[in-house]
Design an enzyme around this catalytic site. Structure first.
Site, PDB file in Angstrom:
ATOM      1  N   SER A 312       0.731  -1.411  -0.270  1.00 38.13           N
ATOM      2  CA  SER A 312       0.077   0.032  -0.557  1.00 38.13           C
ATOM      3  C   SER A 312       1.259   0.986  -0.137  1.00 38.13           C
ATOM      4  O   SER A 312       1.974   1.636  -0.276  1.00 38.13           O
ATOM      5  CB  SER A 312      -0.871   0.135   1.433  1.00 38.13           C
ATOM      6  OG  SER A 312      -0.443   0.940   2.247  1.00 38.13           O
ATOM      7  N   TYR A 325       0.787   2.221  11.204  1.00 37.69           N
ATOM      8  CA  TYR A 325       0.631   1.546  10.073  1.00 37.69           C
ATOM      9  C   TYR A 325       1.503   1.387   9.540  1.00 37.69           C
ATOM     10  O   TYR A 325       2.026   0.824   8.267  1.00 37.69           O
ATOM     11  CB  TYR A 325      -0.871   2.036   9.877  1.00 37.69           C
ATOM     12  CG  TYR A 325      -1.301   1.936   8.860  1.00 37.69           C
ATOM     13  CD1 TYR A 325      -1.453  -0.323   8.994  1.00 37.69           C
ATOM     14  CD2 TYR A 325      -1.593   1.766   7.375  1.00 37.69           C
ATOM     15  CE1 TYR A 325      -1.530  -0.665   7.592  1.00 37.69           C
ATOM     16  CE2 TYR A 325      -1.992   0.697   5.962  1.00 37.69           C
ATOM     17  CZ  TYR A 325      -2.078  -0.177   6.508  1.00 37.69           C
ATOM     18  OH  TYR A 325      -3.010  -0.655   5.294  1.00 37.69           O
TER      19      TYR A 325
END
Length: 396
Positions: A312, A325
């Site tokens: 991502s 994250y």
């Protein structure tokens, strides 16, 4: 003349005169034939003659040549043919060509799957062959990914220029079955992993579904099998080394090895650092970093071709309220780039960077205010498959 057909994104129909300018543009450029010396068209009249010849042959059932037409725009993007039948009409050859602007999008794979099914079920064929230059890596990958096996290499003057070139002969046999490849996908029960499972299964992969929830894995398996695909669900918690080893052992017993590992499973919790629960921080580190490392380490001795790590865009730049994250995804990025160097002579390793998707990942979060702007997991999965050729980076 045979009827028109359609697949998910394509129409297959007979060539028409309106196709002539596009056919001429394709057949008049040497850039479209880098591996063989094809006679180039010098006028659009040659394209009109070609269309008439193809349709006359179809009327006589001498061959079947179809325009590949994009449903979305109704424009021709290539051709695919079944021709060169043997005397018993049990074997034939497949030929194909795709216009440059439409390559690397999975269209030819979709058309090829249709042609194989049509040849076996409608024309009564038992074997199909395809010839491609031994230097044409993209064409070889297309055939192998769709179940064709290499039979031999021949010197062939297929273009009739008097200059033979080395051609690989690939085949698929109705009764021997296809050379179905095997992909193992972590986090396959939901979200992107679920959609990746559907896409790879549709494209002749046996999918090993890895995840923690057996009900979700069984549901995905049922959907794949109802569409004629093959899947094996295996409960596996990638944060638990023992669970990973058990999954690897099960795969080794049944399949010996796999072709592709897709490290897709991930977890995210969002908000200012002080607001994050320790358990969420632990779960992000354990799933995103340790889980990816665990799966890669223990599957790696059994992988034949490549590893794909879903990272991502959080692995490319820092983001507000995503500190931990992003840290976990930066770690996976570093892990992936290091493996690319470490395994460069052994396996292909691909990093996938994509933005947020409309998946259950966000169900219990208000981090994304406008979820309507998110891409669908189905579209992202298709894009990943279309670009999955061993490259170092896929950006969606």
């Amino acid at each position: 003349m045979p009827a028109n057909f359609e697949t998910e994104r394509l129409y297959l129909r007979a060539l028409i005169e309106e196709d002539a300018p596009s056919i001429f543009k394709y057949r008049s450029s040497k850039d479209n034939f880098p591996f063989v010396e094809m006679p180039l068209y010098r006028s659009v009249d040659e394209a009109y003659s070609y269309i008439r010849k193809m349709n006359e042959g179809m009327q006589l059932d001498a061959w079947y040549c179809y325009a590949i037409v994009l449903k979305e725009t109704d424009e021709i993007i290539g051709t695919i043919s079944i021709w060169n039948f043997d005397d018993e009409r049990t074997q034939a050859e497949i030929g194909y060509g795709l216009f440059e602007d439409f390559k690397r999008k999975g269209y030819m794979s979709e058309a090829l799957n249709w042609a194989v099914e049509y040849g076996f079920s409608e024309l009564g064929l038992t074997k199909l062959e395809a010839y491609t230059s031994v230097e044409n890596e993209a064409s070889i990958l297309l055939l192998e990914r769709n179940g064709f096996k290499k039979e031999k290499v021949v010197m062939d003057d297929m273009a009739g220029t008097g200059t033979p070139v080395a051609m690989g002969v690939y085949f698929i046999d109705k009764y021997l079955g296809s050379a179905m490849k095997i992909v193992a996908i972590t986090g396959a029960g939901s979200g992107l992993g679920r959609e990746l499972s559907f896409v790879y299964a549709k494209n002749n992969y046996h999918v090993v579904l890895l995840g923690r929830t057996v009900e979700k894995l069984n549901e995905v398996t049922k959907i794949i099998e109802s569409s004629g695909g093959e899947a094996t669900p295996i409960v596996c918690d990638i944060t638990d080394v023992k669970s990973v080893i058990q999954a690897v052992t099960g795969i080794e017993v049944r399949f010996k090895s796999i072709d592709v590992l897709i490290n897709n499973a991930g977890y995210g919790a969002f908000g200012e650092l002080e607001s994050l629960e320790d358990k969420d921080i632990d779960l992000m580190i354990d799933t995103n970093i340790r889980g990816t490392i665990n799966a890669t380490k223990y599957f790696m001795p059994h992988i034949r071709e490549r590893i794909i790590n879903i990272i991502s865009t959080a692995g490319l730049k820092g983001k507000v309220n995503e500190s931990v994250y992003c840290a976990s995804k930066y770690a996976v990025r570093g892990f992936t780039e290091s493996l690319q160097l470490e395994l460069k002579d052994r396996l292909d390793v691909t990093a996938v960077y994509m933005g947020g998707m409309a998946t259950p990942f966000w169900d219990n979060s208000d981090h994304i205010k406008d979820k309507l702007r998110l891409k669908s997991a189905k579209d992202v999965a298709q894009a990943i498959y279309d670009l999955d050729d061993g490259r170092a980076v896929i950006e969606v």
